[in-house]
Design an enzyme around this catalytic site. Structure first.
Site, PDB file in Angstrom:
ATOM      1  CE  LYS A  64      -4.585  -0.773   4.448  1.00  0.00           C
ATOM      2  NZ  LYS A  64      -4.884  -1.229   5.808  1.00  0.00           N
ATOM      3  N   GLY A  83      -4.609 -10.132   7.508  1.00  0.00           N
ATOM      4  CA  GLY A  83      -4.474 -11.548   7.838  1.00  0.00           C
ATOM      5  C   GLY A  83      -4.065 -12.361   6.627  1.00  0.00           C
ATOM      6  CB  ILE A  85     -13.047  -5.850   1.005  1.00  0.00           C
ATOM      7  CG1 ILE A  85     -13.322  -6.082   2.482  1.00  0.00           C
ATOM      8  CG2 ILE A  85     -14.274  -5.287   0.299  1.00  0.00           C
ATOM      9  CD1 ILE A  85     -13.696  -4.809   3.255  1.00  0.00           C
ATOM     10  CD  GLU A 133       1.185  -2.232   8.954  1.00  0.00           C
ATOM     11  OE1 GLU A 133       2.286  -2.504   8.455  1.00  0.00           O
ATOM     12  OE2 GLU A 133       0.108  -2.564   8.422  1.00  0.00           O
ATOM     13  CB  VAL A 189      -7.201  -1.034  -0.804  1.00  0.00           C
ATOM     14  CG1 VAL A 189      -8.300  -0.248  -0.108  1.00  0.00           C
ATOM     15  CG2 VAL A 189      -6.187  -0.091  -1.424  1.00  0.00           C
ATOM     16  N   GLY A 230      -7.579  -5.681   2.457  1.00  0.00           N
ATOM     17  CA  GLY A 230      -7.323  -7.129   2.498  1.00  0.00           C
ATOM     18  C   GLY A 230      -8.240  -7.947   1.613  1.00  0.00           C
ATOM     19  CD  GLU A 276      -9.076  -5.979  -5.082  1.00  0.00           C
ATOM     20  OE1 GLU A 276      -9.529  -5.859  -6.225  1.00  0.00           O
ATOM     21  OE2 GLU A 276      -9.428  -5.241  -4.135  1.00  0.00           O
ATOM     22  N   GLY A 290       0.306  -8.760  18.557  1.00  0.00           N
ATOM     23  CA  GLY A 290       1.045  -8.694  17.292  1.00  0.00           C
ATOM     24  C   GLY A 290       0.233  -8.079  16.167  1.00  0.00           C
ATOM     25  CE  LYS A 292      -0.233  -1.747   4.591  1.00  0.00           C
ATOM     26  NZ  LYS A 292      -0.921  -2.503   5.594  1.00  0.00           N
TER      27      LYS A 292
END
Ligand code: HSE
Length: 431
Positions: free
Chosen positions: A208, A305, A139, A193, A135, A137, A132, A190, A108
């Site tokens: 994003k 994730g 979606i 970032e 931004v 993850g 893709e 965790g 990003k």
């Protein structure tokens, strides 16, 4: 069916890289059917080979230096999952595209800062640049905007673009935790970032947003003109008052485009608790896109994730395997517009103001005098004393005022001797 397999190199073997390998192995046949050809990983790349990544990578060629991948004869496309605004990631992108090979990334920061330049390189070399996964993850928001909504003129996109801060705000509300406590817990889990400021100060969400503006409006990416504020000043008391007043606090990215003017901002907002986006809690992301023929669309899913992010990366690879190499921002780069940035100071709207003051005679009169001088009109005022320490929170909701008037009022109030903490304001958004 095209007979030649697409040969892929995966650079960066953190959880997303590992996720990409897992998906391409597990869904090999399903993906080949959908892509119209086989997709095979030939090469993997990371700095340290001797890390247990929980999967067997021995059947793939190992390379230590990602910048070499573009030159390899057995590599058709490079997948960059290293991260970082420039450095190896940017060098790898440029080498790959200039070698007339397509490039997929989840990066990003790099796309927010160098997206137009890279899109131009892809166009000149007749290959694809896809991001893709950069931004929201899992979606598929870039595809939704660039393809599904391609018939519309769009002028508003907003959403929850950072899962970590959404998790923190959600937990502060659900469990009454202070900012300091939830920060410690989030760090332990965790979720942050490597540089926590990216999450906490709204920078990650702004990366994003910069990308979404360009995809939605066909404007050049303009990260530098985004007004960015994070969540560090939000306290439990604000979350409680928001609830009492019928609002919820969210960190939103909001981008609006009208007549060549682009307003981009990331900051905490108070929004109606009953809005669908207000109900998006914890690590989830959500994006709203308004179009002239479609009205309003709403997308929700996991913004981070291994699985969700890798799913987005593999979708891009499948696209390339199908032979799609249309422009990265859905317009030829020479048609991307340099929009006029709209300053946050032009905002007209309501504000929540939280003051922490000594509970003594004359304080409210002084505050009211400051508001009058700044030409700020108050709609609602609440006050709850703390008998234990003799201080009080004064909460005010303003009528529609200019951002500049709000700042003027807060500066004046901050000078008052009875004010014991820097005043806080949160923009109330009617979305
Ligand atoms: N730090 C990011 C977030 C990761 O919390 O949303 C996904 O981009």
């Amino acid at each position: 069916m095209l007979s030649n397999p697409l040969r892929v190199a995966v650079a960066g073997l953190g959880n997303v890289g590992v996720g990409v390998v897992k998906i391409l192995e597990k869904h090999k046949e399903l993906i080949a059917d959908r892509a119209g050809r086989e997709i095979v990983i030939t090469t993997v790349c990371a700095r340290n080979k001797n890390v247990d990544r929980g999967i067997d990578l021995s059947s793939y060629e190992w390379v230590d230096d990602a910048t070499q991948l573009a030159d390899m004869d057995n590599v058709d496309i490079v997948i960059e999952l290293i991260g970082g605004e420039d450095g190896v990631a940017l060098m790898s992108a440029k080498n790959t595209l200039n070698n007339s090979k397509s490039f997929v990334t989840a990066n990003k920061a790099m796309i927010a800062h160098h997206g137009c330049e890279l899109a131009d390189m892809a166009q000149k070399n007749d290959v694809a640049l896809r991001f893709e996964a950069a931004v929201a993850g899992g979606i598929p928001i870039i595809k939704a905007i660039g393809e599904g909504l391609a018939a519309n003129e769009l002028n508003l996109v907003y959403g929850i673009m950072n899962g970590t801060t959404n998790y923190m705000l959600s937990q502060m509300e659900a469990r009454g935790l202070s900012y300091t406590d939830i920060l410690a817990e989030t760090e332990e889990l965790g979720y942050l970032e490597a540089d926590p400021a990216l999450d906490l100060d709204g920078i990650d969400a702004a990366h994003k947003l910069a990308i979404l503006s360009s995809v939605a409006f066909g404007t050049k990416t303009d990260f530098d003109n985004i007004h960015i504020e994070g969540i560090r000043n939000i306290e439990t008391v604000d979350i409680e008052y928001a609830k009492e007043l019928g609002y919820r606090i969210k960190l939103l990215g909001i981008t609006k485009y009208e007549d060549g003017n682009l307003s981009q901002r990331v900051h905490p907002v108070m929004i109606d608790r009953n809005l669908p986006i207000a109900g998006v809690m914890d690590g989830f992301n959500a994006i709203v896109v308004d179009g002239d023929f479609i009205d309003r669309t709403f997308y929700q899913g996991r913004g981070a994730g291994e699985g969700p992010t890798a799913s987005a990366v593999v979708a891009d690879i499948i696209d390339i395997a199908r032979g799609h190499k249309g422009p990265a921002f859905f317009k030829p780069t020479e048609k991307l517009v340099a929009a006029n940035p709209v300053s946050i100071n032009q905002r007209l709207g309501e504000y929540y103001i939280r003051l922490h003051v000594q509970d003594e005679a004359g304080v409210i009169a002084d505050i009211t005098a400051s508001l009058t001088l700044a030409n700020v009109s108050v709609k609602t005022m609440l006050q709850k004393g703390n008998e234990r320490d003799g201080t009080v929170y004064v909460i005010m909701l303003t009528h529609d005022i200019r951002e500049t008037a709000m700042k003027d009022a807060l500066n004046r109030i901050n000078e008052l001797p009875s004010v014991i903490e820097t005043p806080l304001s949160i923009r109330i958004e009617k979305l």
